[in-house]
Design an enzyme around this catalytic site. Structure first.
Site, PDB file in Angstrom:
ATOM      1  N   PRO A 186      37.202 148.964 -27.413  1.00 48.82           N
ATOM      2  CA  PRO A 186      36.507 150.066 -28.051  1.00 48.82           C
ATOM      3  C   PRO A 186      36.009 151.158 -27.127  1.00 48.82           C
ATOM      4  O   PRO A 186      34.818 151.221 -26.867  1.00 48.82           O
ATOM      5  CB  PRO A 186      35.290 149.364 -28.656  1.00 48.82           C
ATOM      6  CG  PRO A 186      35.012 148.201 -27.707  1.00 48.82           C
ATOM      7  CD  PRO A 186      36.205 148.063 -26.829  1.00 48.82           C
ATOM      8  N   GLU A 187      36.824 152.036 -26.663  1.00 48.44           N
ATOM      9  CA  GLU A 187      36.320 153.302 -26.137  1.00 48.44           C
ATOM     10  C   GLU A 187      36.951 154.391 -26.992  1.00 48.44           C
ATOM     11  O   GLU A 187      37.687 154.087 -27.929  1.00 48.44           O
ATOM     12  CB  GLU A 187      36.646 153.465 -24.642  1.00 48.44           C
ATOM     13  CG  GLU A 187      35.940 152.431 -23.770  1.00 48.44           C
ATOM     14  CD  GLU A 187      36.208 152.597 -22.281  1.00 48.44           C
ATOM     15  OE1 GLU A 187      36.221 153.753 -21.820  1.00 48.44           O
ATOM     16  OE2 GLU A 187      36.404 151.601 -21.585  1.00 48.44           O
TER      17      GLU A 187
END
Length: 273
Positions: free
Chosen positions: A2-3
DNA sequence: ACGAGCGCCTGTCGGC
DNA sequence: TGCCGACAGGCGCTCG
C-alpha cells in the site's frame, strides 16, 4: 501492498474491472460481513451495516494512500496500511482466513477486504474531509510544485526521510518511494530539510514524480507474499538492495534505521555534507 | 517542533 | 527440527 502507486492500481482495477470480474460502479450493496470488528474505524458495526446496505457504488478514487468509494449517500474509505488488499470475488469463492470484511452486492460478486496483519482501517462517512483534512498535497497533482516543495522544506527543520513519510507534508509516499526518490535526487536521508537548496528541491520534486509515475505505469510493486501483478520491484535502485552495487557508481548500497524504518541509500551518490 | 520508542498484528527468513 | 530474533509497503500515541 500500500503506497500511492499500489493504491492507484487497485483503484483503477476496481473502477474498470479486471479479468472476468466486474467494475464496481453501479453495483448495489446487499449485505455486509464484518469478520474483524477493529478493522472498522467508524461508525459502530450496527450503524455501518444499517447505513451501507442499499447504497450504490458511484465513483472510485484515491487520496494519498486512501482508497475511496463514493456511494449514493456516503463515502466508504479504506486505508490498507501494511498488508491490506481489496479483492473482487465471486460469491462461491472460498473465504480467506485473512478476510476482515466482505461487502456483498446484488450480483454474484463481493468486495473483500483482506488484511493479514489487521492494521488496515475502514471508514463510512458522509464527508471524506473528516478523514482527509490533515493530508498534504497530492504529489502528482497540480498543487504540488517544485517551488512549493522548496518553501515547505525550508520552513521546517526535519530529516528528509521522515519528512517525506509524513502524510501531512506530502500524501502517498511510503518507505519504498521515499528511499527511491531520495536516491534519484542524490540526497542523503538524514539531510536537514532546511539545508536543501533550490536546485536540490527541484531535483527532489522531479524524482518524487518520476518514481511514482513509473511505478503506476508498471502497476505498482509486488513484494513478499502479496502479489498483484505489478513489477516495479524489478526497477528498485536502492530499496531492499543492501550490499548490492549502486546502479550509478557501483558502491554497495547501505542500510540504516531512520525513524524505526529500514532506509536504503548509496553512501557515494547521497553524501551527507 | 522534532525524534525516539512502543503498540497494534501476523508471517517469513536466517542463524544457531 | 525447533526456537528466537530481525524484519516487513503504516500510523497513532506518549514522552523528553
Amino acid at each position: 501492498m500500500p503506497e500511492l502507486p499500489e493504491v492507484e492500481t487497485i483503484a483503477r482495477n476496481l473502477r474498470t474491472g479486471y479479468g472476468d470480474l466486474p467494475a464496481l460502479p453501479g453495483l448495489q450493496v446487499r449485505q455486509v460481513e464484518l469478520l474483524w470488528d477493529r478493522s472498522l474505524a467508524t461508525p459502530s458495526p450496527q450503524e455501518f451495516r444499517a447505513r451501507l446496505i442499499g447504497q450504490t457504488v458511484e465513483q472510485i478514487w484515491r487520496r494519498g494512500k486512501f482508497l475511496a468509494l463514493t456511494l449514493s449517500k456516503d463515502h466508504l474509505l479504506f486505508h490498507l496500511r501494511m498488508s491490506g488488499d481489496l479483492l473482487v470475488e465471486r460469491e462461491e469463492d472460498p473465504i480467506s482466513p485473512y478476510h476482515r470484511m466482505m461487502i456483498e452486492f446484488n450480483t454474484p460478486y463481493r468486495l473483500s477486504f483482506n488484511d493479514p496483519r489487521k492494521f488496515g482501517r475502514v471508514w463510512l462517512v458522509d464527508d471524506p474531509q473528516m478523514v482527509f483534512r490533515s493530508l498534504g498535497p497530492e504529489p502528482l497533482g497540480e498543487e504540488f510544485t517544485a517551488q512549493g516543495l522548496y518553501r515547505s522544506l525550508r520552513e521546517r527543520h526535519r530529516q528528509l526521510k521522515p519528512l517525506l513519510l509524513d502524510q501531512s507534508f506530502i500524501a502517498g509516499l511510503g518507505n519504498i518511494y521515499a528511499d527511491e526518490a531520495l536516491f534519484r535526487a542524490g540526497l542523503h536521508p538524514l539531510l536537514a530539510s532546511d539545508k536543501v537548496n533550490e536546485r536540490q528541491a527541484q531535483r527532489l520534486w522531479e524524482s518524487i514524480r518520476l518514481v511514482l509515475e513509473e511505478s503506476i505505469r508498471r502497476n505498482g510493486a509486488s513484494i513478499d507474499w502479496v502479489y498483484r501483478g505489478g513489477d516495479f520491484q524489478n526497477y528498485f535502485r536502492v530499496y531492499r538492495r543492501t550490499g548490492g552495487p549502486c546502479t550509478v557508481c557501483g558502491t554497495p548500497v547501505a542500510r540504516m534505521v531512520v525513524g524505526q524504518r529500514g532506509t536504503h541509500y548509496c553512501p557515494h551518490c547521497q553524501p551527507l555534507p
